[in-house]
Enzyme design. Sequence first.
Site, mmCIF file in Angstrom:
data_model
loop_
_atom_site.group_PDB
_atom_site.id
_atom_site.type_symbol
_atom_site.label_atom_id
_atom_site.label_comp_id
_atom_site.label_asym_id
_atom_site.label_seq_id
_atom_site.Cartn_x
_atom_site.Cartn_y
_atom_site.Cartn_z
ATOM 1 N N LYS A 1 0.846 -1.205 0.000
ATOM 2 C CA LYS A 1 0.000 0.000 0.000
ATOM 3 C C LYS A 1 0.879 1.251 0.000
ATOM 4 O O LYS A 1 1.936 1.265 0.643
ATOM 5 C CB LYS A 1 -0.899 -0.041 1.242
ATOM 6 C CG LYS A 1 -1.959 1.056 1.288
ATOM 7 C CD LYS A 1 -2.836 0.904 2.537
ATOM 8 C CE LYS A 1 -3.923 1.948 2.627
ATOM 9 N NZ LYS A 1 -4.761 1.795 3.835
ATOM 10 N N SER B 1 -9.618 1.673 2.885
ATOM 11 C CA SER B 1 -8.804 2.463 2.004
ATOM 12 C C SER B 1 -7.728 1.664 1.250
ATOM 13 O O SER B 1 -7.148 2.180 0.308
ATOM 14 C CB SER B 1 -8.113 3.585 2.794
ATOM 15 O OG SER B 1 -7.244 3.043 3.773
ATOM 16 N N SER C 1 -9.712 -0.549 7.114
ATOM 17 C CA SER C 1 -9.190 -0.401 5.750
ATOM 18 C C SER C 1 -8.522 -1.615 5.127
ATOM 19 O O SER C 1 -8.214 -1.601 3.947
ATOM 20 C CB SER C 1 -8.213 0.763 5.691
ATOM 21 O OG SER C 1 -8.939 1.954 5.607
HETATM 22 N N1 GLN Z 1 -13.137 4.124 6.803
HETATM 23 C C1 GLN Z 1 -12.371 4.528 7.938
HETATM 24 C C2 GLN Z 1 -11.957 5.978 7.784
HETATM 25 O O1 GLN Z 1 -12.291 6.549 6.800
HETATM 26 C C3 GLN Z 1 -11.186 3.647 8.133
HETATM 27 C C4 GLN Z 1 -9.977 4.020 7.382
HETATM 28 C C5 GLN Z 1 -8.788 3.147 7.676
HETATM 29 O O2 GLN Z 1 -8.887 2.081 8.281
HETATM 30 N N2 GLN Z 1 -7.632 3.637 7.288
HETATM 31 O O3 GLN Z 1 -11.345 6.547 8.625
#
Ligand code: GLN
Length: 468
Positions: free
Chosen positions: A65, A140, A164
């Site tokens: 990532k 994400s 994410s």
């Molecule tokens: N959807 C969550 C957010 O927008 C989690 C994001 C993540 O785990 N990086 O913060």
Amino acid sequence: MLRRKMCTASEILADIKRRISEKESEIGAYITLNENAEAEAELVDNALAEGTELHPLAGIPIAVKDNISTKKIRTTCASKMLEDYIPSFDAAAVEKLRAANAVIIGKTNMDEFAMGSSTENSAFKVTRNPHNPDFIPGGSSGGSAAATACGETILALGSDTGGSVRQPASLCGVVGLKPTYGSVSRYGLIAFASSIEQIGTLARNAEDTVLLYGLICGHDRRDATTVNRSYPDFAAKLRNNLSGLRIGVPPEYFGNEAEDTVKAVVMRTLHAMERNGAKLVKISLPGVKHAVAAYYVIASAEASSNLARFDGVRFGRRAKDCSNLREMYVRSRSEGFGDEVKRRIMLGTFVLSEGYYDAYYKKAKLMQLKISSEFDSAFESCDVIAAPVFPVKAIKIGGRDMSPAERCAADICTVSANLAGLPAISTPCGKDGFGVPIGIQLIGKQFGEQTLLNAVYGLEQIGGAGND
Ligand code: GLN
């Protein structure tokens, strides 16, 4: 096959590269490809030819990532702020990949600074769901999940601050593990919310997952939150543990927030596990209804602090032709960050400001404690806790738009594991009417990764599917 000399690392890489050239224009999983991958694969082939003992993941393609630092490979966080950033060092997890001679394929697309659940917040490109390209891959870590799902890599690293790794794993039909907080070093992971996030794995099954997780976990003196303990040989201990496994089922995760299709597929999977020896135990986690609120206060507060370093002076792009310091800060940050990141920085700054700190931040931290202790009590009567992952119907790219608040609400099933620091895994268990996969989530006790991995392995042995 590598060990039996049925193929070479260079051939595996060529195969993955062929897949990338076929699929990438449609899927858009990668931001940057590693130009050195061929040389890395050759090194493995030479070492194997000389009879050198190598790690099981030597020569295996792995995608990373784009918020995980890679020496000499651009690392953007999918943000204009870091568009030209080339790290001078590897993240601890990447050092381990390199030491094992895994082949880094490239850096994957994501929501900017890992803020989001759809990968639509990337400053650079759209990533599509390989199972149905009209739909989001989740986020994400959407690039990592999509690449794993469509064969553009064998394995991938993601990061999970509030879901994410698990959400894109669920929507792309792969296995996503968010490890126990403190089991994987965050050194070199570009920070979003340091107290709750972990680097996690994306893979096609439990066997691949144990190899990658077993490699990246462990104490690191450069990350003081990593725990100094020994870890089992997860791969050697992988076995079907469905018989006698007590699975806690909290009604809070199966209420109105979850769509019927998702609930039905997850419940059918749980009943299949029950038929194979697992016991379903009713438990209650009343605090989780406040988890999203607590999460967004805490995560945004930490983000506002962590992202302060991107000011065009210490880190990040600098706006051109500014006439004074203030203008340089304002324009560098205004131009460098996208809307979602700005929203989080503003919210975080607000909840930390004098007069609001007690009303929001402190309350959120108390809620976090309450949720943690509810999980502790629940684990007195069960070994793992089951939940959906992404509770709503898959979202079309550029289609029915959910408001930012509705998108946050969809994190209800994933954020509690982060708040409590617990390991959690998503594994495929069915599909919706559009062919988009649905995952089931299992949350474990602290350092209970083996139990989770064994449960996923067990589920794979019985076919895994919750569809009719
Ligand atoms: N959807 C969550 C957010 O927008 C989690 C994001 C993540 O785990 N990086 O913060």
